[in-house]
Design a protein around this motif. Sequence first.
Motif, PDB file in Angstrom:
ATOM      1  N   GLY A 149      71.995  36.660 -17.683  1.00 53.03           N
ATOM      2  CA  GLY A 149      72.407  35.857 -18.833  1.00 53.03           C
ATOM      3  C   GLY A 149      71.203  35.190 -19.480  1.00 53.03           C
ATOM      4  N   VAL A 150      70.227  35.988 -19.833  1.00 62.78           N
ATOM      5  CA  VAL A 150      68.904  35.491 -20.223  1.00 62.78           C
ATOM      6  C   VAL A 150      68.792  35.206 -21.721  1.00 62.78           C
ATOM      7  CG1 VAL A 150      66.427  35.954 -20.063  1.00 62.78           C
ATOM      8  CG2 VAL A 150      67.976  36.953 -18.400  1.00 62.78           C
ATOM      9  N   ALA A 151      68.166  34.083 -22.037  1.00 61.97           N
ATOM     10  CA  ALA A 151      67.774  33.741 -23.414  1.00 61.97           C
ATOM     11  C   ALA A 151      66.256  33.603 -23.415  1.00 61.97           C
ATOM     12  CB  ALA A 151      68.425  32.440 -23.858  1.00 61.97           C
ATOM     13  N   PHE A 152      65.589  34.256 -24.353  1.00 61.56           N
ATOM     14  CA  PHE A 152      64.137  34.188 -24.467  1.00 61.56           C
ATOM     15  C   PHE A 152      63.791  33.157 -25.531  1.00 61.56           C
ATOM     16  CE2 PHE A 152      65.140  38.557 -23.170  1.00 61.56           C
ATOM     17  CZ  PHE A 152      64.524  38.541 -21.926  1.00 61.56           C
TER      18      PHE A 152
ATOM     19  N   ALA B  22      66.972  40.126 -16.599  1.00 52.25           N
ATOM     20  CA  ALA B  22      65.528  40.326 -16.740  1.00 52.25           C
ATOM     21  C   ALA B  22      64.869  40.236 -15.368  1.00 52.25           C
ATOM     22  CB  ALA B  22      64.918  39.306 -17.690  1.00 52.25           C
ATOM     23  N   TRP B  23      63.913  41.114 -15.141  1.00 52.25           N
ATOM     24  CA  TRP B  23      63.168  41.175 -13.891  1.00 52.25           C
ATOM     25  C   TRP B  23      61.717  40.831 -14.188  1.00 52.25           C
ATOM     26  CZ3 TRP B  23      67.152  44.054 -15.372  1.00 52.25           C
ATOM     27  CH2 TRP B  23      68.214  44.209 -14.477  1.00 52.25           C
TER      28      TRP B  23
ATOM     29  N   GLY C 280      67.846  31.422 -17.744  1.00 52.36           N
ATOM     30  CA  GLY C 280      69.033  32.111 -17.254  1.00 52.36           C
ATOM     31  C   GLY C 280      69.372  31.665 -15.853  1.00 52.36           C
ATOM     32  N   GLU C 281      70.311  32.360 -15.238  1.00 55.92           N
ATOM     33  CA  GLU C 281      70.728  32.060 -13.875  1.00 55.92           C
ATOM     34  C   GLU C 281      69.922  32.928 -12.906  1.00 55.92           C
ATOM     35  OE1 GLU C 281      72.819  29.680 -12.982  1.00 55.92           O
ATOM     36  OE2 GLU C 281      73.164  29.164 -15.079  1.00 55.92           O
ATOM     37  N   LEU C 282      69.407  32.309 -11.853  1.00 55.42           N
ATOM     38  CA  LEU C 282      68.663  33.049 -10.839  1.00 55.42           C
ATOM     39  C   LEU C 282      69.592  34.028 -10.136  1.00 55.42           C
ATOM     40  CD1 LEU C 282      66.579  30.130  -9.317  1.00 55.42           C
ATOM     41  CD2 LEU C 282      65.708  32.004 -10.708  1.00 55.42           C
ATOM     42  N   ALA C 283      69.065  35.193  -9.811  1.00 52.99           N
ATOM     43  CA  ALA C 283      69.866  36.235  -9.159  1.00 52.99           C
ATOM     44  C   ALA C 283      68.978  37.022  -8.207  1.00 52.99           C
ATOM     45  CB  ALA C 283      70.476  37.162 -10.208  1.00 52.99           C
ATOM     46  N   ASP C 284      69.605  37.894  -7.452  1.00 52.30           N
ATOM     47  CA  ASP C 284      68.881  38.770  -6.533  1.00 52.30           C
ATOM     48  C   ASP C 284      69.430  40.179  -6.735  1.00 52.30           C
ATOM     49  OD1 ASP C 284      67.275  39.762  -4.549  1.00 52.30           O
ATOM     50  OD2 ASP C 284      68.550  39.062  -2.920  1.00 52.30           O
ATOM     51  N   LEU C 285      68.889  40.876  -7.723  1.00 51.05           N
ATOM     52  CA  LEU C 285      69.347  42.217  -8.075  1.00 51.05           C
ATOM     53  C   LEU C 285      68.163  43.165  -8.150  1.00 51.05           C
ATOM     54  CD1 LEU C 285      71.546  41.221 -11.154  1.00 51.05           C
ATOM     55  CD2 LEU C 285      72.388  41.805  -8.881  1.00 51.05           C
ATOM     56  N   PRO C 286      68.337  44.398  -7.703  1.00 52.06           N
ATOM     57  CA  PRO C 286      67.262  45.376  -7.872  1.00 52.06           C
ATOM     58  C   PRO C 286      67.148  45.791  -9.346  1.00 52.06           C
ATOM     59  CG  PRO C 286      69.187  46.435  -6.956  1.00 52.06           C
ATOM     60  CD  PRO C 286      69.505  44.970  -7.029  1.00 52.06           C
TER      61      PRO C 286
ATOM     62  N   ASP D 271      64.327  28.150 -15.890  1.00 58.20           N
ATOM     63  CA  ASP D 271      63.353  28.688 -16.844  1.00 58.20           C
ATOM     64  C   ASP D 271      62.275  29.402 -16.034  1.00 58.20           C
ATOM     65  OD1 ASP D 271      64.715  27.339 -18.863  1.00 58.20           O
ATOM     66  OD2 ASP D 271      63.363  25.618 -18.787  1.00 58.20           O
ATOM     67  N   VAL D 272      61.797  30.528 -16.550  1.00 63.35           N
ATOM     68  CA  VAL D 272      60.740  31.290 -15.889  1.00 63.35           C
ATOM     69  C   VAL D 272      59.641  31.582 -16.905  1.00 63.35           C
ATOM     70  CG1 VAL D 272      60.179  33.515 -14.817  1.00 63.35           C
ATOM     71  CG2 VAL D 272      62.295  32.338 -14.203  1.00 63.35           C
TER      72      VAL D 272
END
Length: 109
Positions: A32-35, A95-96, A59-65, A3-4
């Motif tokens: 794969g974000v749910a708000f 989501a960024w 969602g799942e943590l990622a490292d994407l630009p 969660d963020v």
Amino acid sequence: MADVYRNRTRCRWSVRISGRVVGHRLGVVLIGVAFRASEVARLRCLRAGARDVHAWASGELADLPRPPGARRLRYRLTESGFRIEGRVVVRAAAAWFEADGTAWCEGGE
């Protein structure tokens, strides 16, 4: 699954896993974000002037630009739900959450 949410005291994004805050980051990416936003808690904050965590992204943590086509995601206490261009969104492909406090998403529905 993480969660963020924005920690306004630290000016960072709080990252919570299994209900426990595991860190504070300048920037975070989720896929794969749910708000999620509690309407009851939002109204309580409006009425009492309190600040609490009642809206977050999971969602799942990622490292994407962040791609150039990502759209600005907003949450305001005065309106229910997360919004892109005034339209409520509940999911997104990615989501960024940026260091300047802005949030962006791709594939919001």
